[in-house]
Design an enzyme around this catalytic site. Structure first.
Site, short mmCIF file in Angstrom:
data_model
loop_
_atom_site.label_atom_id
_atom_site.label_comp_id
_atom_site.label_asym_id
_atom_site.label_seq_id
_atom_site.Cartn_x
_atom_site.Cartn_y
_atom_site.Cartn_z
N ASP A 1 41.66 -6.29 -36.25
CA ASP A 1 41.62 -7.27 -37.30
C ASP A 1 41.22 -6.51 -38.56
O ASP A 1 41.94 -6.60 -39.57
CB ASP A 1 40.95 -8.66 -37.05
CG ASP A 1 41.72 -9.44 -36.07
OD1 ASP A 1 42.95 -9.27 -35.97
OD2 ASP A 1 41.08 -10.64 -35.78
N THR B 1 39.84 -16.15 -21.13
CA THR B 1 39.37 -15.60 -19.77
C THR B 1 38.76 -14.06 -20.15
O THR B 1 38.14 -13.56 -19.33
CB THR B 1 40.54 -15.40 -19.00
OG1 THR B 1 41.18 -14.35 -19.55
CG2 THR B 1 41.20 -16.47 -18.54
N ARG C 1 43.34 -8.95 -24.95
CA ARG C 1 42.33 -9.69 -24.33
C ARG C 1 42.80 -11.37 -24.54
O ARG C 1 42.61 -11.73 -25.39
CB ARG C 1 41.19 -9.29 -24.67
CG ARG C 1 39.95 -9.32 -23.96
CD ARG C 1 38.79 -8.44 -24.50
NE ARG C 1 38.33 -9.15 -25.59
CZ ARG C 1 37.24 -9.28 -25.83
NH1 ARG C 1 36.10 -8.61 -25.26
NH2 ARG C 1 36.67 -9.97 -27.06
N ASP D 1 36.11 -7.31 -35.10
CA ASP D 1 37.45 -7.05 -34.38
C ASP D 1 37.76 -5.70 -35.00
O ASP D 1 38.47 -6.12 -36.41
CB ASP D 1 38.19 -8.45 -34.32
CG ASP D 1 39.42 -8.11 -33.76
OD1 ASP D 1 40.05 -7.23 -33.65
OD2 ASP D 1 39.66 -8.91 -32.60
C1 PRP Z 1 40.14 -5.38 -28.36
C2 PRP Z 1 39.85 -3.95 -28.51
C3 PRP Z 1 39.94 -3.45 -27.19
C4 PRP Z 1 39.64 -4.75 -26.29
C5 PRP Z 1 37.97 -4.56 -25.84
O1 PRP Z 1 41.86 -5.61 -28.41
O2 PRP Z 1 40.60 -3.24 -29.12
O3 PRP Z 1 41.16 -2.99 -26.64
O4 PRP Z 1 39.62 -5.90 -27.21
O5 PRP Z 1 37.48 -5.50 -25.09
P1 PRP Z 1 37.35 -5.34 -23.70
O6 PRP Z 1 36.54 -4.25 -23.34
O7 PRP Z 1 36.53 -6.84 -23.27
O8 PRP Z 1 38.58 -5.52 -22.90
P2 PRP Z 1 42.09 -6.87 -28.60
O9 PRP Z 1 42.30 -7.64 -27.39
O10 PRP Z 1 41.53 -7.70 -29.50
O11 PRP Z 1 43.67 -6.48 -29.08
P3 PRP Z 1 44.04 -5.92 -30.38
O12 PRP Z 1 43.52 -4.25 -30.33
O13 PRP Z 1 45.27 -6.04 -30.63
O14 PRP Z 1 43.29 -6.64 -31.48
#
Ligand code: PRP
Length: 209
Positions: free
Chosen positions: A203, A108, A104, A200
């Site tokens: 993390d 944005t 993400r 998160d």
């Molecule tokens: C997080 C989570 C989802 C997403 C959810 O991933 O694991 O994939 O955000 O958010 P959304 O519903 O608003 O799209 P992240 O982008 O933090 O990546 P990561 O899993 O690599 O930490």
């Protein structure tokens, strides 16, 4: 809640969710809990798999019953979805695992695709997307878009925690995709985090916070 949304009410799930949310839970324990909750959510998500009649010879005679007819593919969204794979495979060890990489954009909040490992055409009857977090819902919507373009006919989503907004967005974009979750929280904050949520999930699993 839309009718295709299933929120598990099992006491084990509720208890484990309290431990998962707790900020004192360290990565080792967090990963264990994710795995255990994933077993329960995946099990629920697969309750309507098609079966066919079969017989088997026991030491004392012949028994009839049912065996699975459909092939299942687990599709974890990197990174956080990885934490659900072991649990899902523990109840269905012969399932295929196909990875999709999305992160993400912090400004944005839109998902960016950086990896997709799918065969040329679908090799499974049912795809179960695994991602513990459904925040804005953007990542899940894009993952299902990718699977539909690929030709998947039956897609389900299994997560752990969602915001109401994320559930609505995925349901509106893909009304044919049932959603299975352990908890739904009311809101997102300005940074797109589920509140109170659990932080998160990526993390907290990998100690990268
Ligand atoms: C997080 C989570 C989802 C997403 C959810 O991933 O694991 O994939 O955000 O958010 P959304 O519903 O608003 O799209 P992240 O982008 O933090 O990546 P990561 O899993 O690599 O930490």
């Amino acid at each position: 809640m839309p009718s295709r949304v299933h929120i598990l009410s099992h006491p084990l799930v509720q208890h484990k969710m309290m431990l998962l949310r707790d900020q004192r839970t360290e990565p080792k324990k967090f990963r264990e809990l994710m795995r255990e909750i994933a077993v329960l959510v995946t099990c629920e998500a697969l309750t309507d798999l098609a079966t066919e009649e079969a017989t088997v010879v026991t030491p004392l005679g012949q028994a009839s019953g049912y065996q699975l007819k459909e092939r299942v593919g687990f599709v974890p969204i990197l990174r956080a979805g990885l934490g659900m794979v072991d649990g899902a495979l523990s109840i269905m060890p012969n399932a295929e695992v196909w990875h999709i990489g999305l992160f993400r954009d912090e400004q944005t909040l839109k998902p960016v695709e950086y990896y997709s490992r799918l065969p040329v055409s679908p090799t499974v009857d049912v795809c179960l997307v695994l991602d513990p977090m459904l925040a804005t819902g953007g990542s899940a919507v894009v993952a299902v878009d990718i699977l539909k373009r690929w030709g998947a006919s039956r897609i389900k989503f299994a997560g752990i925690i969602a915001s109401t907004e994320g559930v609505q967005r995925l349901s509106m974009a893909h009304p044919d995709v049932p959603i299975y979750l352990a908890a739904v929280d009311d809101r997102l904050n300005e940074a797109g985090f589920i509140v109170p949520g659990l932080g998160d999930a990526g993390d907290r699993q990998f100690g990268t916070g």
